[in-house]
Design an enzyme around this catalytic site. Structure first.
Site, PDB file in Angstrom:
ATOM      1  N   CYS A 180       0.809  -1.221   0.000  1.00 17.65           N
ATOM      2  CA  CYS A 180       0.000   0.000   0.000  1.00 17.65           C
ATOM      3  C   CYS A 180       0.843   1.274   0.000  1.00 17.65           C
ATOM      4  CB  CYS A 180      -0.983  -0.012   1.172  1.00 17.65           C
ATOM      5  SG  CYS A 180      -0.220  -0.285   2.777  1.00 17.65           S
ATOM      6  N   HIS A 184      -1.603   7.057   3.382  1.00 19.15           N
ATOM      7  CA  HIS A 184      -0.166   7.025   3.632  1.00 19.15           C
ATOM      8  C   HIS A 184       0.456   8.229   2.927  1.00 19.15           C
ATOM      9  CE1 HIS A 184      -0.875   3.301   5.473  1.00 19.15           C
ATOM     10  NE2 HIS A 184      -0.328   2.464   4.626  1.00 19.15           N
TER      11      HIS A 184
END
Lengths: 350, 350, 350, 350
Positions: free
Chosen positions: B146, B239
């Site tokens: 990810c 993120h």
């Protein structure tokens, strides 16, 4: 012999509060005056109400205006906002007072020392030049930006051992670094703000001066290039920096650890009251340093920088590590008091 | 013509939940089966109780064991934990099922495509080789870590325009990236953990494969060196990565912005249902992207990467920027579904 | 027929921002002017920079001073700070404008309606009296404190069914309730502040007026005693209240649930654009409502109150439950717009 | 004379950690053994890695299985999970060991003392009865639930002075109360969970026993009705409770403050090592107590309860206030050690 009288300018902010706590148990200095702006005329206990804690013995001290004619002191600590500092600090110096300032106003002035006591106490020699230049009886000495401090201490150890060529720093800074009302909760809870106004320039420029060499009354900046990205994250105390350093000379991780662990300066030799025995503490666990756990590591609370995750990059001459320091203590009030201790020992305070 | 039947393996975790939401309104796929471990035999609504939200039409679906003989599907999405994926995904492929996997188990296997649909859909040609090699009727296609995803998309744009030489990535990752119970609150509230087990290796290796070239049935990795530092911070979704890139060729900020803004791939040309019209969204405000504000930017929620703070470093060929992506959507369930859309259009699903 | 022109006073705060979002897609009203204080002369996009999001079609609207002679409108929404509201709102009313105000300045004035549209739209009859009393061409209508709203809606349902005797409310309020800069992050991260200046008095007094009866031009307050404790907690949106209610008449939990679920008012009958179909949503899971999960429950985002944990106390006539409402929508901008919709339907806007 | 040997059962959790810290500097007790489950055979330093801090002198102690035949001790502290405690604690008592337990397993057993040292040390007389009943050489003494403790201490002061009739408690509990992995960050960041499984029953029942009267070998529960609502909020340490108390007799705020401030018990008379000089600290600022600021108030860190916001309700006999206590110290390890100090002085430990 009595203690030296210490005044704190801008005493009612986040950093001011730390000054009071550190001075309340200091062996050499005693608080003689505090100044403020919106709180002038109030007692400290009122000025801090709802915002912080004042040592009981200082509760009834009255907040004075920031005016040299009102302040009785042997040394003056300034945590004034930069625009105010720019205007006011010279007045205190002109009035004969030694000023140790956390503000950024005069850090980069050529005749003003920018001091990390363990690194460049020899730069204090600029004081004489400054007094002559500016025809002041007092003087201004500055301490670095709170993020610079945690970066430049390990950099100094590396520079001495391996010669720095390039540094890339990505900071994750605590909200207390912006002052009491600096970061609204709605802006930062569960969030990251990848920008802090003016911060990156300081982190890029200041280490070059601090690591620089004093020659013929000038500081020749160290020849190290720095890139910086400064971010605000939802932590309370402690600025954490992920550092990438390109070194001139070969190194091993063991030798890097050794250069950090053995890093010491004049304050340790002189055993100054606010000097930690180990200015850099190396943590060996994989997942450290962490702000909430490590920010007060060491024997003088908040004065040691902790370093961890020391490893090589893909390139043989690239070193990666993470560094953490207490932004209000090592990054502001603590470093200023340690600097004043150096000044005292050096005969710069009378 | 009916929709294709889609099964979700490991459907009761954080990513599984997103699969269900995306599939519940998907024009080409319909949920046919879900599997789990501790929740086998329960209805989805029970498996999610206290942990998440299940689209009402799926509330009564029973959680099956992760066993190919129990699962009826035209395509299988896997968000299994890596050790389980390593063992189970081949069984599904052997049983003739196409598996699109978020797990890291087979990402770096030479005959397994590691796909970012906008970047390297041509790598899907490895499927034929894989089926022959392994004598499978089905196959495994993987999507990246990810954190890799939000990094490699802007890197691809830069690589095409200016050729990458070196990349340094410092990530600040949300707690949802570790799964529902992955990060205890006591560990992360007001804190940073500057380490995520196994993550940095993935962020270093995967982009080289994704940006690599398929030649004679092999992927020749791109010749770009990467250093990475991965940290966990107290954010929920998204993120954020601070990126430093050394480029081979001269660039201007305008041309970099242009390369990001105009970045497009096959999914955009084909107007796939889950393809955002702009895979990279450039934000020009100083203090963006911010996870809480920008994580869902764009016309397909959670599928665009946002990029900001684009600037030069001290060195003329060094570019600095910040990138943000939704770790559960673009970084997991969304990219897998977009990959399955590519597979369908390419005739890899029947 | 064209839309009615709506002005927003104090448009550049947290609540102002919600007004703009709600008005940007409203079928009856269109934004005609915005006013502010420090941002006068700026475009909205500049006034919001770094603090929020403005619908693109409003980006270039100029912020005006809060002065009735500058504002062209059929209805005026006020989210001014209370001291400003006290001074300025009468000037708008005097100038002939209908003012719907979120400010607390005039809520308890005897001739000013304090409206929750589902509860006491009949109190709007006070408008005529107010206009006569004060010799105004316009008028002021108010909406309650953001904590009062989430409390008084379930209280109304209970009062009708079982007659309230005593209520004890303990609130846990989100930081957005204090405005953008209202709660410094250093004050609230990982903390609770068990006090909000002036809040408890409002939560105690306002429900009695809202639940009161209009008789001969006076509102006779409902005879219900209330104790309140208001706390600030580190949540972003949604005020949660733990409620203890002593009821006059016997009740069963089923009948209480039924009184909540079936609660409706004029806005639902009239199918007003901002009216949720279910003003109170009962959640049956043990651990709900939760602010992050439930604050936007229902078919009109942020306009339904969610209620859970409904149970008896040790005393047979004591009911315990938890209620949650969106402080910026149902508690401020949304309720004001719903009130304006009532005014329009009632012929109070021309 | 040597120190007494103390074992900690379940030493590797949140509470276990506090035991080690408190025992490491205790004048009467010294750590002799620790037990655990998944960490059996590991050294403490390994069991705590990444989760907490172990005093250096204990780093190499090996974690034993929770088995009385393996444990050498004069007193045993148990912070075992309740189901384990139910099974294991009797075995230790049977083996002749005095067990002081934080677990809830035996708190409400008629022959087991449930002790708050300042309140009901006379209930320790049940020990003899218990030993006879159960034919044990050792015995079990319990301490209350961590929320009960902060509630029942001010209640005791009020009950003695004004006689309690009814109490309504709404708690806002810190995540550390649920153990290290008890509350996932994704569940609680920016959120409130208005339910804690099993907690309310404990808060309702336990105070009645603690405030009860020992008569003929039975504890007659105090006749006070309690309603409780327990919520989890994003704080780290310290359970805050908003309390409403209906009192039998007239009171003034001054007399209430006095009853709190002067509250003392046997531990203060005996000057036990872990006894704070003021068990209840009254804070007079409007916005206190706050968990982050006040949780360690007093001369024995974490052992004083702080109380604030003391005021009357609408009803003359209703008192409102807020109380805060450290859930791991006063609410668990600290109270258990203080109880053991009572046992020692009372001759219950040899």
């Amino acid at each position: 012999m009595g203690k030296l009288k210490a005044a704190v300018l801008g005493a009612t902010g986040m950093v001011g509060q730390i000054y009071l706590q550190l001075l309340s148990r200091h062996p050499w200095f005693e608080l003689s005056a505090v100044t403020g702006k919106s709180n002038v005329g109030k007692k400290l206990v009122e000025a801090y109400r709802g915002k912080g804690w004042v040592p009981p013995e200082y509760a009834d001290i009255e907040v004075l205006p920031t005016d040299p004619s009102k302040v009785d002191a042997d040394v003056v600590f300034s945590s004034l906002p930069t625009p105010v500092a720019r205007e006011v600090e010279p007045k205190f110096a002109e009035a004969g007072l030694p000023v140790v300032s956390d503000a950024s106003a005069y850090r980069m002035a050529p005749d003003v020392p920018l001091i990390v006591p363990e690194i460049n106490e020899d730069h204090l020699a600029l004081i004489e030049l400054q007094k002559r230049n500016r025809r002041w009886d007092g003087y201004i000495v500055t301490t670095p930006n709170c993020t610079t401090v945690g970066l430049v201490m390990p950099l100094k150890a590396l520079h001495d051992a391996f010669t720095l060529r390039y540094v890339n720093a990505v900071s994750m800074q605590a909200v207390s670094g912006a002052g009491y009302a600096g970061v609204p909760s709605i802006a930062i809870m569960g969030n990251i703000i990848p920008y802090i106004d003016g911060e990156e320039r300081k982190v890029i420029e200041e280490p070059r001066k601090i690591l620089g060499t004093l020659k013929d009354g000038n500081i020749i900046p160290a020849e190290v290039s720095i890139d910086a990205t400064c971010t605000r994250v939802p932590t309370l105390y402690g600025h954490l920096i992920s550092v990438t350093a390109e070194l001139e000379r070969d190194f091993t991780i063991d030798r890097v650890v050794d250069s950090f662990s053995s890093f010491k300066g004049k304050p340790q030799l002189l055993e100054l009251p606010t000097a930690p025995s180990r200015p850099i503490v190396v943590l060996t666990e994989d997942d450290r340093p962490q702000p909430r756990i490590d920010v007060e590591v060491g024997d003088v609370k908040g004065m040691s920088v902790s370093v961890g995750r020391i490893r090589k990059g893909v390139n043989e001459r690239t070193l990666l590590f993470v560094t953490l320091s207490h932004n209000l203590i090592r990054g502001a009030a603590g470093i200023a008091i340690l600097t004043a201790e150096l000044l005292k020992v050096g005969g710069w305070l009378d």
